[in-house]
Design a protein around this motif. Structure first.
Motif, PDB file in Angstrom:
ATOM      1  N   LYS A  36      33.945  43.690  65.986  1.00  0.00           N
ATOM      2  CA  LYS A  36      33.397  42.947  64.953  1.00  0.00           C
ATOM      3  C   LYS A  36      33.662  43.297  63.313  1.00  0.00           C
ATOM      4  CE  LYS A  36      30.597  39.766  63.276  1.00  0.00           C
ATOM      5  NZ  LYS A  36      30.885  38.254  62.916  1.00  0.00           N
ATOM      6  N   MET A  37      33.403  44.582  63.437  1.00  0.00           N
ATOM      7  CA  MET A  37      33.545  45.117  61.847  1.00  0.00           C
ATOM      8  C   MET A  37      35.180  44.586  61.226  1.00  0.00           C
ATOM      9  SD  MET A  37      33.400  48.860  60.499  1.00  0.00           S
ATOM     10  CE  MET A  37      34.558  49.710  61.674  1.00  0.00           C
ATOM     11  N   ILE A  38      36.269  45.071  62.493  1.00  0.00           N
ATOM     12  CA  ILE A  38      37.431  44.908  62.251  1.00  0.00           C
ATOM     13  C   ILE A  38      37.964  43.621  61.834  1.00  0.00           C
ATOM     14  CG2 ILE A  38      39.790  45.079  63.239  1.00  0.00           C
ATOM     15  CD1 ILE A  38      39.018  47.543  64.744  1.00  0.00           C
TER      16      ILE A  38
ATOM     17  N   ILE B  58      26.655  39.256  57.631  1.00  0.00           N
ATOM     18  CA  ILE B  58      26.905  40.642  57.153  1.00  0.00           C
ATOM     19  C   ILE B  58      27.667  41.228  56.063  1.00  0.00           C
ATOM     20  CG2 ILE B  58      28.391  42.715  58.471  1.00  0.00           C
ATOM     21  CD1 ILE B  58      26.043  41.651  60.173  1.00  0.00           C
ATOM     22  N   LEU B  59      27.143  42.218  55.038  1.00  0.00           N
ATOM     23  CA  LEU B  59      27.778  42.233  53.934  1.00  0.00           C
ATOM     24  C   LEU B  59      29.016  43.095  53.904  1.00  0.00           C
ATOM     25  CD1 LEU B  59      24.601  42.433  51.444  1.00  0.00           C
ATOM     26  CD2 LEU B  59      26.096  40.422  51.934  1.00  0.00           C
ATOM     27  N   GLY B  60      29.057  43.804  54.963  1.00  0.00           N
ATOM     28  CA  GLY B  60      30.053  44.830  55.185  1.00  0.00           C
ATOM     29  C   GLY B  60      29.931  46.140  54.494  1.00  0.00           C
ATOM     30  N   LEU B  61      31.092  46.883  54.628  1.00  0.00           N
ATOM     31  CA  LEU B  61      31.328  48.147  53.867  1.00  0.00           C
ATOM     32  C   LEU B  61      31.604  48.288  52.379  1.00  0.00           C
ATOM     33  CD1 LEU B  61      33.355  50.084  56.886  1.00  0.00           C
ATOM     34  CD2 LEU B  61      30.765  50.119  56.290  1.00  0.00           C
ATOM     35  N   CYS B  62      32.296  47.067  51.920  1.00  0.00           N
ATOM     36  CA  CYS B  62      32.568  47.000  50.463  1.00  0.00           C
ATOM     37  C   CYS B  62      32.935  45.440  50.195  1.00  0.00           C
ATOM     38  CB  CYS B  62      33.806  47.905  50.153  1.00  0.00           C
ATOM     39  SG  CYS B  62      35.309  47.426  51.134  1.00  0.00           S
ATOM     40  N   ASN B  63      32.971  45.250  48.947  1.00  0.00           N
ATOM     41  CA  ASN B  63      33.303  43.690  48.668  1.00  0.00           C
ATOM     42  C   ASN B  63      34.785  43.728  48.155  1.00  0.00           C
ATOM     43  OD1 ASN B  63      30.603  42.880  48.686  1.00  0.00           O
ATOM     44  ND2 ASN B  63      30.011  43.831  46.719  1.00  0.00           N
ATOM     45  N   SER B  64      35.393  44.894  47.717  1.00  0.00           N
ATOM     46  CA  SER B  64      36.872  44.711  47.423  1.00  0.00           C
ATOM     47  C   SER B  64      37.845  44.183  48.554  1.00  0.00           C
ATOM     48  CB  SER B  64      37.363  45.959  46.989  1.00  0.00           C
ATOM     49  OG  SER B  64      38.664  45.961  46.513  1.00  0.00           O
TER      50      SER B  64
ATOM     51  N   CYS C 130      12.771  34.234  58.787  1.00  0.00           N
ATOM     52  CA  CYS C 130      12.940  32.952  58.177  1.00  0.00           C
ATOM     53  C   CYS C 130      13.610  33.188  56.945  1.00  0.00           C
ATOM     54  CB  CYS C 130      11.695  32.365  58.068  1.00  0.00           C
ATOM     55  SG  CYS C 130      10.337  33.732  57.237  1.00  0.00           S
ATOM     56  N   GLY C 131      14.144  34.384  56.671  1.00  0.00           N
ATOM     57  CA  GLY C 131      15.055  34.589  55.426  1.00  0.00           C
ATOM     58  C   GLY C 131      14.266  35.440  54.347  1.00  0.00           C
ATOM     59  N   PRO C 132      15.219  36.108  53.647  1.00  0.00           N
ATOM     60  CA  PRO C 132      16.603  36.078  53.737  1.00  0.00           C
ATOM     61  C   PRO C 132      17.214  36.828  54.848  1.00  0.00           C
ATOM     62  CG  PRO C 132      15.538  38.152  52.484  1.00  0.00           C
ATOM     63  CD  PRO C 132      14.403  37.361  52.918  1.00  0.00           C
ATOM     64  N   ARG C 133      18.289  36.461  55.136  1.00  0.00           N
ATOM     65  CA  ARG C 133      19.101  36.787  56.327  1.00  0.00           C
ATOM     66  C   ARG C 133      20.363  37.717  56.035  1.00  0.00           C
ATOM     67  NH1 ARG C 133      23.140  32.545  57.370  1.00  0.00           N
ATOM     68  NH2 ARG C 133      23.346  31.392  55.795  1.00  0.00           N
ATOM     69  N   GLU C 134      20.517  38.693  54.793  1.00  0.00           N
ATOM     70  CA  GLU C 134      21.611  39.337  54.618  1.00  0.00           C
ATOM     71  C   GLU C 134      21.262  40.840  55.063  1.00  0.00           C
ATOM     72  OE1 GLU C 134      22.076  39.001  50.288  1.00  0.00           O
ATOM     73  OE2 GLU C 134      23.441  37.208  50.656  1.00  0.00           O
ATOM     74  N   LEU C 135      22.336  41.424  55.777  1.00  0.00           N
ATOM     75  CA  LEU C 135      22.301  42.862  56.260  1.00  0.00           C
ATOM     76  C   LEU C 135      23.299  43.651  55.599  1.00  0.00           C
ATOM     77  CD1 LEU C 135      22.099  42.043  60.291  1.00  0.00           C
ATOM     78  CD2 LEU C 135      20.193  43.097  58.626  1.00  0.00           C
TER      79      LEU C 135
ATOM     80  N   THR D  12      29.641  36.519  59.260  1.00  0.00           N
ATOM     81  CA  THR D  12      28.107  36.091  59.757  1.00  0.00           C
ATOM     82  C   THR D  12      28.226  36.582  61.384  1.00  0.00           C
ATOM     83  OG1 THR D  12      28.886  34.064  60.442  1.00  0.00           O
ATOM     84  CG2 THR D  12      27.930  34.074  58.260  1.00  0.00           C
ATOM     85  N   ILE D  13      26.921  36.617  61.863  1.00  0.00           N
ATOM     86  CA  ILE D  13      26.819  37.025  63.400  1.00  0.00           C
ATOM     87  C   ILE D  13      25.669  36.189  63.768  1.00  0.00           C
ATOM     88  CG2 ILE D  13      25.521  38.972  62.680  1.00  0.00           C
ATOM     89  CD1 ILE D  13      26.628  40.199  65.323  1.00  0.00           C
ATOM     90  N   SER D  14      25.747  35.704  64.825  1.00  0.00           N
ATOM     91  CA  SER D  14      24.722  34.709  65.405  1.00  0.00           C
ATOM     92  C   SER D  14      23.449  35.678  65.872  1.00  0.00           C
ATOM     93  CB  SER D  14      25.243  33.875  66.687  1.00  0.00           C
ATOM     94  OG  SER D  14      25.494  34.894  67.674  1.00  0.00           O
TER      95      SER D  14
END
Length: 301
Positions: A80-82, A14-20, A169-174, A91-93
């Motif tokens: 989960k987001m928090i 899970i890439l989430g809302l931001c990187n900072s 089977c990849g990639p696996r980024e959301l 990550t999430i299964s």
């Protein structure tokens, strides 16, 4: 034919809302506060309606069930987001992802149908007041609620069935904060063009039917209010305005996410946050602030 050897994805990133990290710390405080207010607000409405005998009517019975659904809907993705704001690797299964898909569509679909039931209740109350008690009896109210749960369940099962057997089977980024079907199917190892149309049609049919029924109901209600005298018109108009506001806030993001996808990352994230976090919070606030009977019940506590 020899089967292609593919490594099956057991979890998604899970890439989430931001990187900072600084912004994530700020969002942690904001969303934790919003989630707490949402949970307490919806629980309070349910408790208030149960405890106050003046609120034992069909409209408030349906409102209590709306609060229960909002409580559940906000709990599907927000916790989960928090917690992910505190993690470096988010990550999430695969199983957890499927659970988010199932329960998200279960409670979301149920809320759509319940909003139609609430519109029907207001239609009967305003357009057929002499028959209200006989039409909106206890059995009818329970039937409407059960119907909303059943349709939500059927919609959720149909959505889950279309993606659970997909080969990831990849990639696996959301690039979001939860398992969202439009993003998930893009990670599948097969051509999903037809599947995307089926999934959007499935969600689109339910959302469109409910939205059209709501438009017809409230148009007829507002037309009836305008024809009647001013006695009681203000109260009825205030109640319907609150309902219409909730409908617009709930269906707006759904339409853009599933029926009119923009494929703009920050817009998709904003709409997802609004749908999953803000709407369940606004519903109790709108009904509390715009409903005089709820205000009076609070004063009687």
């Amino acid at each position: 034919m020899e089967e292609v050897n593919q490594s099956v994805v057991s979890e998604f990133i899970i890439l989430g809302l931001c990187n900072s990290r600084e912004l994530q710390a700020f969002l942690l405080v904001i969303f934790s506060s919003l989630y707490l207010i949402t949970i307490l607000g919806n629980i309070f409405i349910v408790f208030l309606i149960i405890a106050d005998l003046h609120l034992h009517s069909p409209m408030y019975f349906l409102l209590a069930n709306l609060s229960i659904i909002d409580f559940c809907l906000s709990s599907v993705t927000t916790p989960k987001m928090i917690t992910d704001f505190l993690k470096e690797n988010k990550t999430i299964s695969f199983e957890g992802c499927m659970c988010q898909v199932f329960f998200g569509h279960f409670f979301g679909g149920g809320e759509m149908v319940l909003l139609v039931s609430m519109a029907y209740d207001r239609y009967v109350a305003i357009c057929k007041p002499l028959h209200y008690s006989s039409i909106m009896n206890r059995q009818t109210c329970i039937g409407l609620v059960i119907t909303s749960w059943i349709i939500g369940f059927m919609h959720s099962i149909s959505q889950l069935a279309m993606i659970i057997k997909l080969p990831f089977c990849g990639p696996r980024e959301l690039d979001t904060f939860f398992c969202d079907i439009p993003l998930m199917i893009k990670l599948a190892c097969i051509d999903t063009h037809i599947l995307e149309m089926w999934i959007n049609a499935d969600s689109g049919v339910l959302a469109t039917i409910c939205f059209i029924l709501l438009l017809i109901s409230y148009s007829y209600i507002l037309f009836t209010i305008c024809l009647h005298s001013k006695d009681g018109t203000s109260k009825a108009l205030s109640t319907c305005t609150a309902h219409i506001t909730v409908v617009v806030l709930f269906f707006g993001p759904c339409i853009f996410i599933y029926l009119w996808p923009l494929s703009i990352t920050w817009v998709d994230k904003f709409l997802a946050v609004f749908y999953a976090v803000i709407t369940p919070l606004l519903n109790p606030a709108i009904y509390t602030l715009r409903n005089q009977e709820i205000k009076n019940a609070i004063k009687r506590l």
